[in-house]
Write a protein that holds these residues in place. Sequence first.
Motif, PDB file in Angstrom:
ATOM      1  N   ARG A  40       0.832  -1.205   0.000  1.00 22.81           N
ATOM      2  CA  ARG A  40       0.000   0.000   0.000  1.00 22.81           C
ATOM      3  C   ARG A  40       0.868   1.258   0.000  1.00 22.81           C
ATOM      4  O   ARG A  40       0.603   2.215  -0.745  1.00 22.81           O
ATOM      5  N   THR A  41       1.919   1.248   0.805  1.00 24.41           N
ATOM      6  CA  THR A  41       2.826   2.400   0.858  1.00 24.41           C
ATOM      7  C   THR A  41       3.515   2.603  -0.486  1.00 24.41           C
ATOM      8  O   THR A  41       3.656   3.739  -0.958  1.00 24.41           O
ATOM      9  N   LEU A  42       3.942   1.523  -1.108  1.00 24.17           N
ATOM     10  CA  LEU A  42       4.595   1.617  -2.413  1.00 24.17           C
ATOM     11  C   LEU A  42       3.668   2.224  -3.454  1.00 24.17           C
ATOM     12  O   LEU A  42       4.067   3.107  -4.232  1.00 24.17           O
ATOM     13  N   LEU A  43       2.445   1.780  -3.484  1.00 25.57           N
ATOM     14  CA  LEU A  43       1.485   2.306  -4.447  1.00 25.57           C
ATOM     15  C   LEU A  43       1.214   3.787  -4.199  1.00 25.57           C
ATOM     16  O   LEU A  43       1.090   4.573  -5.154  1.00 25.57           O
ATOM     17  N   GLU A  44       1.132   4.180  -2.947  1.00 24.01           N
ATOM     18  CA  GLU A  44       0.920   5.589  -2.617  1.00 24.01           C
ATOM     19  C   GLU A  44       2.092   6.446  -3.083  1.00 24.01           C
ATOM     20  O   GLU A  44       1.909   7.533  -3.661  1.00 24.01           O
ATOM     21  N   LEU A  45       3.312   5.965  -2.861  1.00 27.54           N
ATOM     22  CA  LEU A  45       4.495   6.697  -3.293  1.00 27.54           C
ATOM     23  C   LEU A  45       4.548   6.817  -4.809  1.00 27.54           C
ATOM     24  O   LEU A  45       4.855   7.889  -5.346  1.00 27.54           O
ATOM     25  N   ALA A  46       4.278   5.717  -5.492  1.00 25.79           N
ATOM     26  CA  ALA A  46       4.302   5.739  -6.952  1.00 25.79           C
ATOM     27  C   ALA A  46       3.272   6.712  -7.502  1.00 25.79           C
ATOM     28  O   ALA A  46       3.548   7.483  -8.430  1.00 25.79           O
ATOM     29  N   VAL A 202       4.081   1.049   9.789  1.00 25.03           N
ATOM     30  CA  VAL A 202       3.582  -0.058  10.610  1.00 25.03           C
ATOM     31  C   VAL A 202       3.807   0.224  12.101  1.00 25.03           C
ATOM     32  O   VAL A 202       4.649  -0.383  12.766  1.00 25.03           O
ATOM     33  N   PHE A 203       3.028   1.156  12.615  1.00 23.85           N
ATOM     34  CA  PHE A 203       3.037   1.484  14.031  1.00 23.85           C
ATOM     35  C   PHE A 203       1.995   0.674  14.800  1.00 23.85           C
ATOM     36  O   PHE A 203       2.076   0.568  16.023  1.00 23.85           O
ATOM     37  N   PHE A 204       1.015   0.154  14.087  1.00 21.07           N
ATOM     38  CA  PHE A 204      -0.090  -0.570  14.714  1.00 21.07           C
ATOM     39  C   PHE A 204      -0.213  -1.956  14.086  1.00 21.07           C
ATOM     40  O   PHE A 204       0.198  -2.172  12.950  1.00 21.07           O
ATOM     41  N   THR A 205      -0.792  -2.886  14.822  1.00 21.42           N
ATOM     42  CA  THR A 205      -0.952  -4.248  14.305  1.00 21.42           C
ATOM     43  C   THR A 205      -2.372  -4.533  13.833  1.00 21.42           C
ATOM     44  O   THR A 205      -2.793  -5.674  13.722  1.00 21.42           O
ATOM     45  N   ARG A 206      -3.101  -3.498  13.567  1.00 17.56           N
ATOM     46  CA  ARG A 206      -4.370  -3.601  12.870  1.00 17.56           C
ATOM     47  C   ARG A 206      -4.524  -2.334  12.042  1.00 17.56           C
ATOM     48  O   ARG A 206      -3.783  -1.364  12.244  1.00 17.56           O
ATOM     49  N   THR A 207      -5.464  -2.335  11.121  1.00 16.83           N
ATOM     50  CA  THR A 207      -5.575  -1.193  10.227  1.00 16.83           C
ATOM     51  C   THR A 207      -7.007  -0.693  10.161  1.00 16.83           C
ATOM     52  O   THR A 207      -7.961  -1.446  10.353  1.00 16.83           O
ATOM     53  N   SER A 208      -7.121   0.607   9.908  1.00 16.08           N
ATOM     54  CA  SER A 208      -8.397   1.274   9.718  1.00 16.08           C
ATOM     55  C   SER A 208      -8.070   2.628   9.104  1.00 16.08           C
ATOM     56  O   SER A 208      -6.930   3.094   9.183  1.00 16.08           O
ATOM     57  N   PRO A 209      -9.046   3.282   8.486  1.00 11.37           N
ATOM     58  CA  PRO A 209      -8.773   4.617   7.934  1.00 11.37           C
ATOM     59  C   PRO A 209      -8.220   5.583   8.978  1.00 11.37           C
ATOM     60  O   PRO A 209      -7.311   6.368   8.696  1.00 11.37           O
ATOM     61  N   LEU A 210      -8.748   5.521  10.201  1.00 14.98           N
ATOM     62  CA  LEU A 210      -8.263   6.404  11.248  1.00 14.98           C
ATOM     63  C   LEU A 210      -6.813   6.102  11.600  1.00 14.98           C
ATOM     64  O   LEU A 210      -5.974   7.017  11.710  1.00 14.98           O
ATOM     65  N   LEU A 211      -6.482   4.828  11.780  1.00 11.16           N
ATOM     66  CA  LEU A 211      -5.115   4.465  12.137  1.00 11.16           C
ATOM     67  C   LEU A 211      -4.136   4.801  11.018  1.00 11.16           C
ATOM     68  O   LEU A 211      -2.987   5.170  11.280  1.00 11.16           O
ATOM     69  N   ARG A 212      -4.572   4.693   9.777  1.00  6.75           N
ATOM     70  CA  ARG A 212      -3.700   5.074   8.665  1.00  6.75           C
ATOM     71  C   ARG A 212      -3.387   6.559   8.708  1.00  6.75           C
ATOM     72  O   ARG A 212      -2.249   6.979   8.472  1.00  6.75           O
ATOM     73  N   GLY A 224       8.160   2.929  14.166  1.00  5.92           N
ATOM     74  CA  GLY A 224       7.454   1.976  13.327  1.00  5.92           C
ATOM     75  C   GLY A 224       8.259   0.698  13.162  1.00  5.92           C
ATOM     76  O   GLY A 224       9.486   0.687  13.289  1.00  5.92           O
ATOM     77  N   ALA A 225       7.580  -0.388  12.863  1.00  4.58           N
ATOM     78  CA  ALA A 225       8.263  -1.672  12.714  1.00  4.58           C
ATOM     79  C   ALA A 225       9.236  -1.667  11.539  1.00  4.58           C
ATOM     80  O   ALA A 225      10.279  -2.321  11.579  1.00  4.58           O
ATOM     81  N   GLN A 226       8.904  -0.925  10.506  1.00  4.69           N
ATOM     82  CA  GLN A 226       9.726  -0.879   9.303  1.00  4.69           C
ATOM     83  C   GLN A 226       9.766   0.553   8.779  1.00  4.69           C
ATOM     84  O   GLN A 226       9.144   1.452   9.349  1.00  4.69           O
ATOM     85  N   TYR A 227      10.514   0.772   7.707  1.00  2.32           N
ATOM     86  CA  TYR A 227      10.564   2.095   7.101  1.00  2.32           C
ATOM     87  C   TYR A 227      10.697   1.968   5.589  1.00  2.32           C
ATOM     88  O   TYR A 227      11.009   0.887   5.066  1.00  2.32           O
ATOM     89  N   VAL A 228      10.446   3.060   4.907  1.00  3.17           N
ATOM     90  CA  VAL A 228      10.653   3.130   3.471  1.00  3.17           C
ATOM     91  C   VAL A 228      11.460   4.383   3.168  1.00  3.17           C
ATOM     92  O   VAL A 228      11.284   5.426   3.804  1.00  3.17           O
ATOM     93  N   VAL A 229      12.381   4.272   2.230  1.00  2.00           N
ATOM     94  CA  VAL A 229      13.060   5.429   1.651  1.00  2.00           C
ATOM     95  C   VAL A 229      12.935   5.295   0.150  1.00  2.00           C
ATOM     96  O   VAL A 229      12.977   4.193  -0.410  1.00  2.00           O
TER      97      VAL A 229
END
Length: 234
Positions: A40-46, A202-212, A224-229
Amino acid sequence: MPERAPAEFDDYRDSYRGAVEDSIAFVSADLDFFTAAKARTLLELAAARVGSPDRLSFLDVGCGTGETDRFLTGRVGSLAGVDVSAGMLDRARAANPGVDYRLSGKGEGLPFADGAFDVSFAVCVLHHLPLGDRRPFVAEMARVCGPGGLVAIFEHNPFNPLTRRAVASCEFDRDAALLRRREAAGLLRNGGLSEPLGRYIVFFTRTSPLLRRIERRLGRIPLGAQYVVAAQRP
């Protein structure tokens, strides 16, 4: 492409997913949750940097069994993958028959022409590479992207204690040398790309529009558990 060393990834062609699931069993999320977050993050960046993903060509560098590709298939214009493990690629082809998977041997460049893709990305690959192999690896990712193309790196966040626990308990991560976000950004910068952008994910272990929405606000905090550059070719 430099070899992921010293782990013998062919040995995990049938047990990769199980090994990862075992290593994260202490959290209330499975492999698909983390993989979907990165896709999802990759698609958003692209979309933000290059254009509509359904019109773009993507290359998964170090694709393994094609876990990330399952979440990109049907959402991008075209998708290819490359790995040094023939066994992993067999599994990837079975899971994602529409993806162009290719083998790259030790010491070889990526088996694609210059500028063949709009986006190249690597998901949790660099921490398996010897330090001297990381710069040429990223340089190859940049080479196969056309002008304006995006190079994205996803990695584990070494500042997150739960991430370090998961990595330490994963069978094929025993050789891992985790790198900080600024180190990954430096590799992109040294590859002649634009000034890198990045965030923790990935700060949370579940997802929702609010958490995003909350997570996007937390992106600069190294928890966060991971990162992107990511960076673009001039």
